[in-house]
Each structure stands twice: as C-alpha cells, then as structure tokens.
Design a protein around this motif. Sequence first.
Motif, PDB file in Angstrom:
ATOM      1  N   HIS A  38      -4.635   4.260   1.993  1.00 40.49           N
ATOM      2  CA  HIS A  38      -3.417   4.401   1.157  1.00 40.49           C
ATOM      3  C   HIS A  38      -2.929   3.197   1.027  1.00 40.49           C
ATOM      4  O   HIS A  38      -2.194   2.732  -0.027  1.00 40.49           O
ATOM      5  N   GLU A  39      -2.829   2.222   2.127  1.00 34.19           N
ATOM      6  CA  GLU A  39      -1.972   1.035   2.021  1.00 34.19           C
ATOM      7  C   GLU A  39      -2.975   0.142   0.984  1.00 34.19           C
ATOM      8  O   GLU A  39      -2.520  -0.868   0.338  1.00 34.19           O
ATOM      9  N   LEU A  42      -1.988   0.810  -2.350  1.00 31.81           N
ATOM     10  CA  LEU A  42      -0.804   0.299  -2.999  1.00 31.81           C
ATOM     11  C   LEU A  42      -0.951  -1.006  -3.176  1.00 31.81           C
ATOM     12  O   LEU A  42      -0.287  -1.564  -4.314  1.00 31.81           O
ATOM     13  N   GLN A  63       2.761   4.743  -7.510  1.00 31.52           N
ATOM     14  CA  GLN A  63       3.345   4.349  -6.052  1.00 31.52           C
ATOM     15  C   GLN A  63       4.282   5.511  -5.296  1.00 31.52           C
ATOM     16  O   GLN A  63       3.906   5.535  -3.804  1.00 31.52           O
ATOM     17  N   THR A  64       4.831   6.350  -5.851  1.00 28.27           N
ATOM     18  CA  THR A  64       5.508   7.548  -5.399  1.00 28.27           C
ATOM     19  C   THR A  64       4.496   8.465  -4.732  1.00 28.27           C
ATOM     20  O   THR A  64       4.651   9.088  -3.415  1.00 28.27           O
ATOM     21  N   GLN A  67       2.731   6.953  -1.573  1.00 28.94           N
ATOM     22  CA  GLN A  67       3.897   6.816  -0.496  1.00 28.94           C
ATOM     23  C   GLN A  67       3.876   8.412   0.080  1.00 28.94           C
ATOM     24  O   GLN A  67       4.253   8.568   1.337  1.00 28.94           O
ATOM     25  N   ARG A  68       3.673   9.453  -0.743  1.00 29.13           N
ATOM     26  CA  ARG A  68       3.946  10.767  -0.265  1.00 29.13           C
ATOM     27  C   ARG A  68       2.769  11.091   0.504  1.00 29.13           C
ATOM     28  O   ARG A  68       2.874  11.564   1.519  1.00 29.13           O
TER      29      ARG A  68
END
Length: 242
Positions: A38-39, A42, A63-64, A67-68
């Motif tokens: 996930h990083e 991003l 992005q949201t 982050q979730r």
Amino acid sequence: MIWMSFLALAVITLLPAFLTLWRRAVARDERSAALALHEAQLVELDRDLASGMIAPAEHIVAQTEIQRRILVADRAPADTTERAKRWGVVVALMLIPVVAVGLYLTGGHPGFPAQPLAPRLEAIKARDAKAGEAIDKLKAMLATMAADDPSLRQGYILLGQAEAARGHDADAATAWRKALDLGFAPDLAIEVAEEQVRATGHISADSLDLYRRALDAAPKDAPWRQAVQQRIAQGEHEQEQP
C-alpha cells in the motif's frame, strides 16, 4: 577429555546449519507485505498526479482508499509461522548431539580402551596365516593316506569346510569333490555344486549333473528338494543359452 572431543565434533558438525538458519532472511509476514504494497501504491499515486495522468479529485479518492486499506492491514496480527518453524529447526539440531550422547551412554562403553584398526588387521592376518598353516598340514596328511583309508573321505570333508570358511570356493569344491568320489551322498553333492556355482558364477554342466544325482538319491521328504529343482531348472535354462 573424550567429552570435549564429542562437544567439538558436535559444534563443527552443526555450525554450518546454524549459520545458514541465522543468515537466512526472515520471510515477511502477511501484515508487513500488505503495508509495503500500500505504501508503494501511495508513491505511485503521487507520481501519477505529478505527471498529470490523474486529476486531483481522483488522487484524493484513491489516496483515501489506500489509506483505509493501510489502517485495516495495520490491525492484522503479525504472522510468526516462519519464525516458529526456524526455532523448531534450531531445537531439533540442538537435540541431535543430546540424543547421540544418550545413545552412546546407553549402548557404548566409554571405559573401554581404544581399538586401533592396524592391530586388528594384524591379528586377522595372523589368524589367516595360522589357518593356512593348518590347512597345509591337513593337505600334506591327506596326501600320505592310502586310497582305501576310511578316514580319507572325512579328511577331505574337513578340508572343504576349512576352505569354505576362508572364502576359497574353488578349493572347497575341489576338496569336497574328492570326498564325493570316495562316497556319494546327496547333501555333499549339493555342497559341491553350490561351491562350484559360487566360484564360477554360473551353473556348469558338471554342477547341473550333481544337482540331478542329488535329487534322484534324496529322500522324498528332503527339505531342500524344491530348492534343488529350482537350481536344475535354472541350470537347464543356462545350458540352453548360446
């Protein structure tokens, strides 16, 4: 002193395995792998925004969502299976010398003196030489005995047994054959044939004839009749081969 030697041997033997285990990279668990993924997403998302591939609104939505997912993955328990497996292997390796020492204490004799190989080989050589001398004396005695001496046949049987014990199959067959010529017996005929087979590696015509004669003269309840019949069948098959 001997226990120090055992310990040193155990360390030398198991050290490569321990080093391999500790140098091996620990596989990342599911939680760590998900966070890293996930990083990376991003970073890729920011790169797409900077290059104009996506609009700012799309960037915020994506992005949201990422982050979730990071929050969900961060709550997942770390997987310790790989670490547990590694420690299991370490414990098993440590148990090897412990079990070996236990077996040695159970069946070994630490107080016994050393038995080097060289003296034992010399003892075997001396024993063989002594047996050879005894056999030579027996041969010399048999050579001086009259052909009608009732002890001559038994002497050749003893000579054959001595040669067979030394693994001299051809010499044993020769001695027993002389005894057989002095008095036929089914058991002795089989012994001669078997020694001839061991010496030559095949069933010759002479050995096949001995098997047949032994079978003809054997009692009906002889326990080796079936084995001799199999030998005869094998010999006949070999004789038919070119």
